[in-house]
Design a protein around this motif. Structure first.
Motif, PDB file in Angstrom:
ATOM      1  N   THR A  32       0.793  -1.241   0.000  1.00 39.34           N
ATOM      2  CA  THR A  32       0.000   0.000   0.000  1.00 39.34           C
ATOM      3  C   THR A  32       0.818   1.280   0.000  1.00 39.34           C
ATOM      4  N   GLY A  33       2.075   1.189   0.415  1.00 38.54           N
ATOM      5  CA  GLY A  33       2.884   2.388   0.575  1.00 38.54           C
ATOM      6  C   GLY A  33       2.640   3.093   1.900  1.00 38.54           C
ATOM      7  N   ASP A  34       1.766   2.531   2.748  1.00 35.45           N
ATOM      8  CA  ASP A  34       1.488   3.134   4.048  1.00 35.45           C
ATOM      9  C   ASP A  34       2.750   3.116   4.908  1.00 35.45           C
ATOM     10  N   PRO A  35       2.981   4.177   5.682  1.00 34.25           N
ATOM     11  CA  PRO A  35       4.176   4.227   6.530  1.00 34.25           C
ATOM     12  C   PRO A  35       4.111   3.214   7.675  1.00 34.25           C
ATOM     13  N   ILE A  36       5.287   2.825   8.153  1.00 30.79           N
ATOM     14  CA  ILE A  36       5.415   1.861   9.247  1.00 30.79           C
ATOM     15  C   ILE A  36       5.736   2.606  10.534  1.00 30.79           C
ATOM     16  N   PHE A  37       5.131   2.134  11.627  1.00 37.05           N
ATOM     17  CA  PHE A  37       5.356   2.734  12.939  1.00 37.05           C
ATOM     18  C   PHE A  37       5.746   1.666  13.944  1.00 37.05           C
ATOM     19  N   LEU A  38       6.645   2.048  14.844  1.00 36.65           N
ATOM     20  CA  LEU A  38       7.092   1.188  15.929  1.00 36.65           C
ATOM     21  C   LEU A  38       6.450   1.658  17.225  1.00 36.65           C
ATOM     22  N   VAL A  39       5.878   0.712  17.962  1.00 39.01           N
ATOM     23  CA  VAL A  39       5.358   0.995  19.297  1.00 39.01           C
ATOM     24  C   VAL A  39       6.424   0.505  20.274  1.00 39.01           C
ATOM     25  N   GLN A  40       6.869   1.394  21.154  1.00 38.54           N
ATOM     26  CA  GLN A  40       7.916   1.009  22.095  1.00 38.54           C
ATOM     27  C   GLN A  40       7.679   1.653  23.460  1.00 38.54           C
ATOM     28  N   GLY A  41       8.185   0.971  24.481  1.00 36.81           N
ATOM     29  CA  GLY A  41       8.134   1.498  25.833  1.00 36.81           C
ATOM     30  C   GLY A  41       9.425   2.218  26.150  1.00 36.81           C
ATOM     31  N   LYS A  42       9.338   3.260  26.979  1.00 34.49           N
ATOM     32  CA  LYS A  42      10.515   4.038  27.384  1.00 34.49           C
ATOM     33  C   LYS A  42      10.567   4.123  28.901  1.00 34.49           C
ATOM     34  N   TRP A  43      11.773   4.111  29.425  1.00 32.43           N
ATOM     35  CA  TRP A  43      11.986   4.347  30.852  1.00 32.43           C
ATOM     36  C   TRP A  43      13.373   4.934  31.039  1.00 32.43           C
ATOM     37  N   TRP A  44      13.554   5.643  32.140  1.00 32.96           N
ATOM     38  CA  TRP A  44      14.845   6.230  32.461  1.00 32.96           C
ATOM     39  C   TRP A  44      15.704   5.163  33.130  1.00 32.96           C
ATOM     40  N   ASP A  45      16.870   4.899  32.542  1.00 34.61           N
ATOM     41  CA  ASP A  45      17.813   3.920  33.080  1.00 34.61           C
ATOM     42  C   ASP A  45      18.808   4.661  33.972  1.00 34.61           C
ATOM     43  N   ASP A  46      18.645   4.491  35.277  1.00 34.27           N
ATOM     44  CA  ASP A  46      19.513   5.193  36.232  1.00 34.27           C
ATOM     45  C   ASP A  46      20.972   4.775  36.102  1.00 34.27           C
ATOM     46  N   GLU A  47      21.199   3.507  35.808  1.00 39.25           N
ATOM     47  CA  GLU A  47      22.576   3.021  35.706  1.00 39.25           C
ATOM     48  C   GLU A  47      23.322   3.685  34.551  1.00 39.25           C
ATOM     49  N   TRP A  48      22.686   3.761  33.392  1.00 39.59           N
ATOM     50  CA  TRP A  48      23.330   4.343  32.211  1.00 39.59           C
ATOM     51  C   TRP A  48      23.041   5.836  32.081  1.00 39.59           C
ATOM     52  N   GLU A  49      22.138   6.348  32.909  1.00 43.10           N
ATOM     53  CA  GLU A  49      21.731   7.742  32.886  1.00 43.10           C
ATOM     54  C   GLU A  49      21.283   8.201  31.507  1.00 43.10           C
ATOM     55  N   GLU A  50      20.366   7.416  30.950  1.00 46.55           N
ATOM     56  CA  GLU A  50      19.781   7.746  29.651  1.00 46.55           C
ATOM     57  C   GLU A  50      18.450   7.017  29.509  1.00 46.55           C
ATOM     58  N   TRP A  51      17.678   7.435  28.517  1.00 46.33           N
ATOM     59  CA  TRP A  51      16.411   6.776  28.240  1.00 46.33           C
ATOM     60  C   TRP A  51      16.688   5.436  27.566  1.00 46.33           C
ATOM     61  N   ALA A  52      16.000   4.411  28.017  1.00 46.92           N
ATOM     62  CA  ALA A  52      16.087   3.088  27.415  1.00 46.92           C
ATOM     63  C   ALA A  52      14.734   2.781  26.765  1.00 46.92           C
ATOM     64  N   THR A  53      14.766   1.935  25.759  1.00 45.09           N
ATOM     65  CA  THR A  53      13.523   1.588  25.069  1.00 45.09           C
ATOM     66  C   THR A  53      13.421   0.085  24.878  1.00 45.09           C
ATOM     67  N   GLU A  54      12.185  -0.378  24.769  1.00 46.73           N
ATOM     68  CA  GLU A  54      11.903  -1.775  24.448  1.00 46.73           C
ATOM     69  C   GLU A  54      10.866  -1.796  23.329  1.00 46.73           C
ATOM     70  N   PRO A  55      11.228  -2.308  22.158  1.00 48.92           N
ATOM     71  CA  PRO A  55      10.256  -2.392  21.068  1.00 48.92           C
ATOM     72  C   PRO A  55       9.172  -3.408  21.399  1.00 48.92           C
ATOM     73  N   CYS A  56       7.965  -3.129  20.930  1.00 53.94           N
ATOM     74  CA  CYS A  56       6.842  -4.009  21.245  1.00 53.94           C
ATOM     75  C   CYS A  56       6.101  -4.491  20.002  1.00 53.94           C
ATOM     76  N   HIS A  57       5.809  -3.593  19.065  1.00 51.14           N
ATOM     77  CA  HIS A  57       4.907  -3.959  17.970  1.00 51.14           C
ATOM     78  C   HIS A  57       5.163  -3.050  16.778  1.00 51.14           C
ATOM     79  N   LEU A  58       4.941  -3.577  15.578  1.00 54.15           N
ATOM     80  CA  LEU A  58       5.021  -2.781  14.354  1.00 54.15           C
ATOM     81  C   LEU A  58       3.654  -2.746  13.692  1.00 54.15           C
ATOM     82  N   VAL A  59       3.287  -1.574  13.198  1.00 58.78           N
ATOM     83  CA  VAL A  59       2.002  -1.364  12.540  1.00 58.78           C
ATOM     84  C   VAL A  59       2.204  -0.438  11.344  1.00 58.78           C
ATOM     85  N   THR A  60       1.171  -0.296  10.543  1.00 57.67           N
ATOM     86  CA  THR A  60       1.176   0.727   9.498  1.00 57.67           C
ATOM     87  C   THR A  60       0.103   1.749   9.855  1.00 57.67           C
TER      88      THR A  60
END
Length: 134
Positions: A38-66
């Motif tokens: 279809t040419g429809d764009p792809i999107f990633l659904v991901q969770g974010k949390w602050w990683d105190d150890e690395w002092e940066e935002w961490a992410t976990e991918p969950c699902h792909l959709v258009t």
């Protein structure tokens, strides 16, 4: 456990459904196939949390959709942003669920090091062209 015992037939039927593979781990092939058809764009659904150890935002991918006409799409059909975010499961607590646009080449490597195989995308295309979402 009670719910599982009361509804076991439904779970078995769902597991046998041709679309069950796209509900349990092959959403990447499905989204890429939909994008290629279809040419429809792809999107990633991901969770974010602050990683105190690395002092940066961490992410976990969950699902792909258009996305088409302002709605997100996966094997189950049209979903709102809120529906999509509510249906996600993560391995730990997240502070935010975000939906971001990604390219088809990025989508091929989100969930696997070896990338999504062309054969899997072709099977997903056949499914999309021959089946109606439940």
């Amino acid at each position: 456990m009670k719910l599982l015992l009361e509804n076991w037939r439904g779970y078995l039927n769902e597991a046998r459904s041709p679309c069950s593979i796209y509900r349990s781990g092959m959403c990447d092939a499905y989204a890429i196939a939909q994008h290629e058809l279809t040419g429809d764009p792809i999107f990633l659904v991901q969770g974010k949390w602050w990683d105190d150890e690395w002092e940066e935002w961490a992410t976990e991918p969950c699902h792909l959709v258009t996305m088409a006409d302002g709605a997100y799409f996966d094997v189950d059909g049209k979903k709102t942003e809120e529906d999509l975010k509510q249906s996600c499961l993560f391995s730990g607590p997240v502070q935010e669920v975000e939906i971001i646009a990604i390219s088809a080449s990025e989508a091929r490597e989100i969930f696997t090091v070896e990338g999504v195989h062309d054969e899997d995308v072709e099977r997903a295309k056949e499914y999309i062209q021959n089946e109606t979402p439940t």
